[in-house]
Design a protein around this motif. Structure first.
Motif, PDB file in Angstrom:
ATOM      1  N   GLN A 142      43.561  12.875  33.506  1.00 55.09           N
ATOM      2  CA  GLN A 142      44.302  12.414  32.322  1.00 55.09           C
ATOM      3  C   GLN A 142      43.868  11.016  31.924  1.00 55.09           C
ATOM      4  OE1 GLN A 142      48.243  13.283  33.646  1.00 55.09           O
ATOM      5  NE2 GLN A 142      48.593  14.753  32.002  1.00 55.09           N
ATOM      6  N   ALA A 143      43.652  10.163  32.931  1.00 57.04           N
ATOM      7  CA  ALA A 143      43.263   8.778  32.648  1.00 57.04           C
ATOM      8  C   ALA A 143      41.919   8.736  31.911  1.00 57.04           C
ATOM      9  CB  ALA A 143      43.186   7.977  33.950  1.00 57.04           C
ATOM     10  N   LEU A 144      41.089   9.747  32.124  1.00 58.81           N
ATOM     11  CA  LEU A 144      39.786   9.808  31.442  1.00 58.81           C
ATOM     12  C   LEU A 144      39.866  10.563  30.119  1.00 58.81           C
ATOM     13  CD1 LEU A 144      37.359  10.565  34.394  1.00 58.81           C
ATOM     14  CD2 LEU A 144      37.308   8.575  32.908  1.00 58.81           C
ATOM     15  N   GLY A 145      41.054  11.052  29.802  1.00 61.25           N
ATOM     16  CA  GLY A 145      41.220  11.808  28.563  1.00 61.25           C
ATOM     17  C   GLY A 145      40.679  13.222  28.659  1.00 61.25           C
ATOM     18  N   LEU A 146      40.490  13.725  29.894  1.00 62.57           N
ATOM     19  CA  LEU A 146      40.000  15.097  30.061  1.00 62.57           C
ATOM     20  C   LEU A 146      41.183  16.061  30.001  1.00 62.57           C
ATOM     21  CD1 LEU A 146      37.357  14.442  32.841  1.00 62.57           C
ATOM     22  CD2 LEU A 146      36.926  15.168  30.492  1.00 62.57           C
ATOM     23  N   PRO A 147      40.924  17.296  29.576  1.00 64.60           N
ATOM     24  CA  PRO A 147      42.028  18.245  29.449  1.00 64.60           C
ATOM     25  C   PRO A 147      42.569  18.638  30.830  1.00 64.60           C
ATOM     26  CG  PRO A 147      39.922  19.324  29.025  1.00 64.60           C
ATOM     27  CD  PRO A 147      39.632  17.871  29.189  1.00 64.60           C
ATOM     28  N   VAL A 148      43.879  18.739  30.928  1.00 65.85           N
ATOM     29  CA  VAL A 148      44.468  19.209  32.197  1.00 65.85           C
ATOM     30  C   VAL A 148      45.289  20.469  31.929  1.00 65.85           C
ATOM     31  CG1 VAL A 148      44.521  16.974  33.367  1.00 65.85           C
ATOM     32  CG2 VAL A 148      46.476  17.679  32.007  1.00 65.85           C
ATOM     33  N   GLU A 149      45.297  21.332  32.913  1.00 68.85           N
ATOM     34  CA  GLU A 149      46.042  22.590  32.831  1.00 68.85           C
ATOM     35  C   GLU A 149      47.533  22.291  32.739  1.00 68.85           C
ATOM     36  OE1 GLU A 149      47.030  25.824  32.262  1.00 68.85           O
ATOM     37  OE2 GLU A 149      45.135  26.375  33.242  1.00 68.85           O
ATOM     38  N   GLN A 150      48.192  22.890  31.745  1.00 68.73           N
ATOM     39  CA  GLN A 150      49.631  22.636  31.584  1.00 68.73           C
ATOM     40  C   GLN A 150      50.470  23.604  32.424  1.00 68.73           C
ATOM     41  OE1 GLN A 150      50.781  19.946  30.015  1.00 68.73           O
ATOM     42  NE2 GLN A 150      48.635  19.437  29.643  1.00 68.73           N
ATOM     43  N   ARG A 151      49.850  24.759  32.779  1.00 62.84           N
ATOM     44  CA  ARG A 151      50.607  25.722  33.588  1.00 62.84           C
ATOM     45  C   ARG A 151      50.774  25.190  35.006  1.00 62.84           C
ATOM     46  NH1 ARG A 151      46.904  30.892  32.665  1.00 62.84           N
ATOM     47  NH2 ARG A 151      45.440  29.270  33.228  1.00 62.84           N
ATOM     48  N   ALA A 152      51.820  25.671  35.665  1.00 67.07           N
ATOM     49  CA  ALA A 152      52.076  25.240  37.045  1.00 67.07           C
ATOM     50  C   ALA A 152      50.882  25.625  37.928  1.00 67.07           C
ATOM     51  CB  ALA A 152      53.338  25.907  37.557  1.00 67.07           C
ATOM     52  N   PHE A 153      50.563  24.738  38.848  1.00 62.48           N
ATOM     53  CA  PHE A 153      49.473  24.980  39.800  1.00 62.48           C
ATOM     54  C   PHE A 153      49.912  26.052  40.801  1.00 62.48           C
ATOM     55  CE2 PHE A 153      47.342  23.135  43.797  1.00 62.48           C
ATOM     56  CZ  PHE A 153      46.147  23.795  43.568  1.00 62.48           C
ATOM     57  N   LYS A 154      49.130  27.127  40.884  1.00 64.70           N
ATOM     58  CA  LYS A 154      49.420  28.188  41.861  1.00 64.70           C
ATOM     59  C   LYS A 154      48.222  28.264  42.797  1.00 64.70           C
ATOM     60  CE  LYS A 154      51.905  31.320  38.803  1.00 64.70           C
ATOM     61  NZ  LYS A 154      51.828  32.667  38.239  1.00 64.70           N
ATOM     62  N   PRO A 155      48.261  27.516  43.899  1.00 59.84           N
ATOM     63  CA  PRO A 155      47.071  27.487  44.760  1.00 59.84           C
ATOM     64  C   PRO A 155      46.759  28.877  45.308  1.00 59.84           C
ATOM     65  CG  PRO A 155      48.933  26.327  45.791  1.00 59.84           C
ATOM     66  CD  PRO A 155      49.373  26.722  44.423  1.00 59.84           C
ATOM     67  N   HIS A 156      45.529  29.339  45.077  1.00 60.69           N
ATOM     68  CA  HIS A 156      45.140  30.678  45.537  1.00 60.69           C
ATOM     69  C   HIS A 156      43.624  30.772  45.610  1.00 60.69           C
ATOM     70  CE1 HIS A 156      44.480  30.908  41.224  1.00 60.69           C
ATOM     71  NE2 HIS A 156      43.614  31.873  41.485  1.00 60.69           N
ATOM     72  N   ILE A 157      43.175  31.762  46.334  1.00 60.97           N
ATOM     73  CA  ILE A 157      41.747  32.089  46.367  1.00 60.97           C
ATOM     74  C   ILE A 157      41.593  33.449  45.731  1.00 60.97           C
ATOM     75  CG2 ILE A 157      39.859  32.688  47.927  1.00 60.97           C
ATOM     76  CD1 ILE A 157      41.344  30.486  49.718  1.00 60.97           C
ATOM     77  N   THR A 158      40.752  33.521  44.716  1.00 63.69           N
ATOM     78  CA  THR A 158      40.513  34.807  44.060  1.00 63.69           C
ATOM     79  C   THR A 158      39.580  35.629  44.942  1.00 63.69           C
ATOM     80  OG1 THR A 158      40.846  33.878  41.869  1.00 63.69           O
ATOM     81  CG2 THR A 158      39.579  35.915  41.991  1.00 63.69           C
ATOM     82  N   LEU A 159      40.090  36.768  45.412  1.00 67.20           N
ATOM     83  CA  LEU A 159      39.291  37.668  46.265  1.00 67.20           C
ATOM     84  C   LEU A 159      38.678  38.800  45.449  1.00 67.20           C
ATOM     85  CD1 LEU A 159      41.782  38.138  49.268  1.00 67.20           C
ATOM     86  CD2 LEU A 159      39.875  36.522  49.098  1.00 67.20           C
ATOM     87  N   LEU A 160      39.433  39.266  44.427  1.00 64.82           N
ATOM     88  CA  LEU A 160      39.006  40.413  43.626  1.00 64.82           C
ATOM     89  C   LEU A 160      39.119  40.074  42.158  1.00 64.82           C
ATOM     90  CD1 LEU A 160      41.116  43.302  45.275  1.00 64.82           C
ATOM     91  CD2 LEU A 160      38.766  42.639  45.841  1.00 64.82           C
ATOM     92  N   ARG A 161      38.203  40.599  41.378  1.00 65.28           N
ATOM     93  CA  ARG A 161      38.330  40.559  39.918  1.00 65.28           C
ATOM     94  C   ARG A 161      38.399  41.994  39.421  1.00 65.28           C
ATOM     95  NH1 ARG A 161      38.338  35.468  38.423  1.00 65.28           N
ATOM     96  NH2 ARG A 161      37.124  33.977  39.644  1.00 65.28           N
ATOM     97  N   LYS A 162      38.886  42.150  38.201  1.00 65.84           N
ATOM     98  CA  LYS A 162      39.081  43.483  37.595  1.00 65.84           C
ATOM     99  C   LYS A 162      39.946  44.374  38.492  1.00 65.84           C
ATOM    100  CE  LYS A 162      34.688  43.357  35.038  1.00 65.84           C
ATOM    101  NZ  LYS A 162      35.238  42.720  33.880  1.00 65.84           N
ATOM    102  N   ALA A 163      40.947  43.764  39.110  1.00 62.62           N
ATOM    103  CA  ALA A 163      41.835  44.525  40.003  1.00 62.62           C
ATOM    104  C   ALA A 163      42.912  45.212  39.166  1.00 62.62           C
ATOM    105  CB  ALA A 163      42.479  43.588  41.017  1.00 62.62           C
ATOM    106  N   PRO A 164      43.058  46.522  39.311  1.00 62.11           N
ATOM    107  CA  PRO A 164      44.146  47.190  38.607  1.00 62.11           C
ATOM    108  C   PRO A 164      45.483  46.805  39.234  1.00 62.11           C
ATOM    109  CG  PRO A 164      42.603  48.773  39.606  1.00 62.11           C
ATOM    110  CD  PRO A 164      42.257  47.415  40.130  1.00 62.11           C
ATOM    111  N   PRO A 165      46.594  47.020  38.526  1.00 59.78           N
ATOM    112  CA  PRO A 165      47.890  46.701  39.113  1.00 59.78           C
ATOM    113  C   PRO A 165      48.080  47.471  40.415  1.00 59.78           C
ATOM    114  CG  PRO A 165      48.105  47.347  36.816  1.00 59.78           C
ATOM    115  CD  PRO A 165      46.681  47.587  37.184  1.00 59.78           C
ATOM    116  N   SER A 166      48.652  46.826  41.430  1.00 60.68           N
ATOM    117  CA  SER A 166      48.841  47.524  42.710  1.00 60.68           C
ATOM    118  C   SER A 166      50.089  48.387  42.634  1.00 60.68           C
ATOM    119  CB  SER A 166      48.956  46.517  43.849  1.00 60.68           C
ATOM    120  OG  SER A 166      50.111  45.757  43.695  1.00 60.68           O
ATOM    121  N   ARG A 167      49.983  49.533  43.268  1.00 56.50           N
ATOM    122  CA  ARG A 167      51.153  50.420  43.344  1.00 56.50           C
ATOM    123  C   ARG A 167      51.669  50.375  44.769  1.00 56.50           C
ATOM    124  NH1 ARG A 167      47.879  54.450  41.465  1.00 56.50           N
ATOM    125  NH2 ARG A 167      47.441  54.273  39.264  1.00 56.50           N
ATOM    126  N   GLY A 168      52.935  50.063  44.913  1.00 51.78           N
ATOM    127  CA  GLY A 168      53.523  50.066  46.252  1.00 51.78           C
ATOM    128  C   GLY A 168      53.200  48.796  47.008  1.00 51.78           C
TER     129      GLY A 168
END
Ligand code: 2AM
Length: 175
Positions: free
Chosen positions: A110-136
């Protein structure tokens, strides 16, 4: 003006990346999707997107001023965000130092005027992409303990074979 697609991240050791990849394959067996390549597994702290090369030296100076202690991260939960199509692993109890590191980075951006994410930070590691919704319910996964001692600035290039990451700089967390 030249730009690079930048992000800040925690990159685990190869051993922990291999364990994360195992967790990804186990999750994939239940929900489908595409596993993220093992060397690319990381936890994003901030995504800067296309950033002018001119600002990188000042950015590095600012990031060197980030003050945060090393911490242990226990990754103990897998899940799927159906809208994003992401299968993830995350800590159910992120340590205070991770929030502090994230906050401190946001302040410097912010001090440098760079854009920051406004959504809450949800720390995670992406393991899969194009994952369909899980059932069960998903199976429990073995917890992974990750001692976090550095954070990194990464340049990402998108190719037809997926992203390629190039570390530009790394900063130690206080021991
Ligand atoms: P994700 O793994 O949760 O999708 C590099 O692109 C990293 O930055 C990705 O790991 C991605 O997180 C994260 N990221 C956050 N916002 C992004 C955006 N708008 N576009 C691309 N990647 C983003």
């Amino acid at each position: 003006m030249a730009t690079q697609r930048l992000f800040l991240a925690l990159f685990p050791s190869h051993t922990i990346q291999r364990r994360l990849a195992e967790a990804g394959r186990a999750l994939q067996a239940h929900v489908g999707g595409r596993c993220v390549a093992t060397p690319l597994l990381h936890l994003t702290l901030a995504f800067l997107g296309d950033t002018s090369d001119d600002i990188v030296p000042a950015l590095c100076d600012r990031l060197a001023a980030v003050s945060c202690a090393s911490f242990d991260l226990t990754l103990d939960q897998v899940g799927v965000w159906p809208q994003a199509g992401i299968g993830w692993m995350q800590p159910t109890q992120p340590p205070a130092a991770l929030w502090q590191l994230h906050r401190s980075i946001q302040q410097q951006l912010q001090a440098l005027g760079l854009p920051v994410e406004q959504r809450a930070f949800k720390p995670h590691i992406t393991l899969l992409r194009k994952a369909p919704p899980s059932r069960g319910p998903l199976p429990p996964c073995p917890a992974i303990d990750w001692p976090v001692t550095t954070f990194q600035l990464i340049a990402s290039t998108l190719t037809t074979n997926g992203p390629q990451y190039r570390p530009l700089a790394s900063w130690p967390l206080a021991s």
